[in-house]
Scaffold this active site. Structure first.
Site, PDB file in Angstrom:
ATOM      1  N   CYS A 133       2.542  11.260 -20.569  1.00 36.69           N
ATOM      2  CA  CYS A 133       3.153  10.340 -19.599  1.00 36.69           C
ATOM      3  C   CYS A 133       3.672  11.110 -18.386  1.00 36.69           C
ATOM      4  O   CYS A 133       4.732  11.736 -18.444  1.00 36.69           O
ATOM      5  CB  CYS A 133       4.296   9.576 -20.266  1.00 36.69           C
ATOM      6  SG  CYS A 133       5.166   8.470 -19.140  1.00 36.69           S
ATOM      7  N   CYS A 136       7.030   9.942 -17.011  1.00 31.70           N
ATOM      8  CA  CYS A 136       8.190  10.394 -17.793  1.00 31.70           C
ATOM      9  C   CYS A 136       8.486  11.875 -17.555  1.00 31.70           C
ATOM     10  O   CYS A 136       9.640  12.272 -17.448  1.00 31.70           O
ATOM     11  CB  CYS A 136       7.932  10.215 -19.291  1.00 31.70           C
ATOM     12  SG  CYS A 136       7.126   8.687 -19.736  1.00 31.70           S
ATOM     13  N   ASP A 137       7.453  12.692 -17.507  1.00 32.04           N
ATOM     14  CA  ASP A 137       7.666  14.136 -17.611  1.00 32.04           C
ATOM     15  C   ASP A 137       7.323  14.947 -16.362  1.00 32.04           C
ATOM     16  O   ASP A 137       7.595  16.146 -16.322  1.00 32.04           O
ATOM     17  CB  ASP A 137       6.844  14.678 -18.800  1.00 32.04           C
ATOM     18  CG  ASP A 137       7.286  14.045 -20.118  1.00 32.04           C
ATOM     19  OD1 ASP A 137       8.469  13.692 -20.223  1.00 32.04           O
ATOM     20  OD2 ASP A 137       6.450  13.885 -21.015  1.00 32.04           O
TER      21      ASP A 137
END
Ligand code: NAP
Length: 314
Positions: A133, A136-137
């Site tokens: 993701c 997200c990261d």
């Protein structure tokens, strides 16, 4: 035993939010949380984009808090996988751990799984350089050299997004042509921070506790090489967890549960679907939680209509 008001299948952000709301509405939900409870956040490390946690929170800790909050209001949990569901008659039947549970409504929040490459080290390094993701990261890779694996829209979207942070993004694709749409391809080709490695597959993720390099193989020549990167974003598609519902709920071509736009209503009245099992676009904990809330409110309304019908019959 009489049928329950609601059974929730799945215990990621969608299922547990539905549990909090239905429990507070006094519907005494039974959450069948699965053997690997908590969903995809259990496989992540730091979560920095979930509102309310300005210092970030570790994925499993966030899910423990969701669960604690649902339990506080009386949600019950079964830690097992559902064996079978029968949504063809009412009340619905859910078979779990060798016995049948029945309910007037069901919320399906079984999530989806990111496809992985199947390499030995990949799971150990998930959250330590391996990610599925970018939203997200990506932030953790400011100034790094990283790789994205895949050749579809997701891979190119992630590669483009990651260039906001990384110095260089190498897109590793197993063929010479991309599957992604033309517009995404044009955007990626025009991005000076993206390099393409064609006809290449990752054969190993190297690193002791953190990703340090990828071992690559050229599928035409058989040549092997090493790509020094600190991150590998696997973007080769997702699989929704909908095997249980084949032939019972309407699924789209990708296997996702079809819900009525703007709601969690499925093809079967009384069955609602929330989270990644019905969303292949946003796939965020917060959007999953939001749709779990919607499912709970729609469940409440549905149960009220059942009560109205039974009162008017009496
Ligand atoms: P996808 O279209 O199925 O593409 C998967 C990619 O991963 C393909 O390039 C495939 O290679 C590669 N791949 C699959 N298994 C692999 C393996 N084991 N090893 C190496 N490579 C592998 O999946 P997606 O990109 O996640 O997209 C899913 C759907 O969402 C699509 O319909 C897409 O258009 C849509 N989507 C749209 C947008 C947007 O419009 N903004 C953004 C994201 C996704 P091959 O090409 O060789 O098969």
């Amino acid at each position: 035993m009489s049928a329950r008001d609601v059974i929730i299948i799945g215990s990621g952000p969608a299922g547990l939010t539905a549990a909090i709301y239905t429990a507070r509405a006094n519907l005494k939900p039974l959450v069948i949380e699965g053997i690997q409870a908590g969903g995809q956040l259990m496989l992540t490390t730091d979560v920095e984009n979930y509102p309310g946690f300005p210092d970030g929170i570790v994925g499993p800790d966030l899910m423990a808090k969701f669960r604690e909050q649902a339990e506080r209001f009386g949600a019950e949990f079964v830690t097992a996988d559902v064996d079978e569901v029968d949504l063809s008659s009412h009340p619905f039947r859910v078979r779990v751990a060798g016995h049948d549970e029945t309910a007037r409504s069901v919320i399906v929040s079984t999530g989806a799984q990111a496809r992985m490459l199947g390499l030995p080290n990949e799971h150990d390094l998930l959250g330590h350089g391996v990610s599925t993701c970018a939203t997200c990261d990506g932030f953790f890779f400011r100034g790094h050299d990283i790789a994205v694996v895949g050749g579809g829209d997701s891979a190119l979207e992630e590669a483009n997004f990651l260039t906001k942070f990384a110095d260089k993004v190498t897109l590793v694709h197993r063929r010479k042509e991309l599957r992604a749409s033309k517009i995404m391809q044009d955007r990626a080709f025009a991005n000076p921070k993206i390099e393409f490695l064609w006809n290449s597959v990752v054969t190993d993720v190297k690193g002791d506790g953190r990703v340090e390099a990828l071992e690559l193989s050229d599928i035409e020549t058989g040549d092997t090489s090493e790509l020094p990167v600190t991150g590998m974003f696997v973007a080769i598609g997702h699989d929704p967890n909908t095997k249980l519902f084949v032939g019972q709920l309407e699924l789209d071509d990708g296997g996702y549960i079809v819900t009525r736009p703007g709601s969690t209503v499925t093809a079967v009245p009384g069955v609602f679907a929330a989270g990644d099992v019905q969303d292949h676009i946003f796939r965020q904990a917060i959007t999953a939680a939001g749709s779990g809330c919607m499912a709970a409110l729609e469940t409440e309304r549905y149960l009220e209509t059942l009560a109205d019908v039974s009162t008017s019959v009496e």
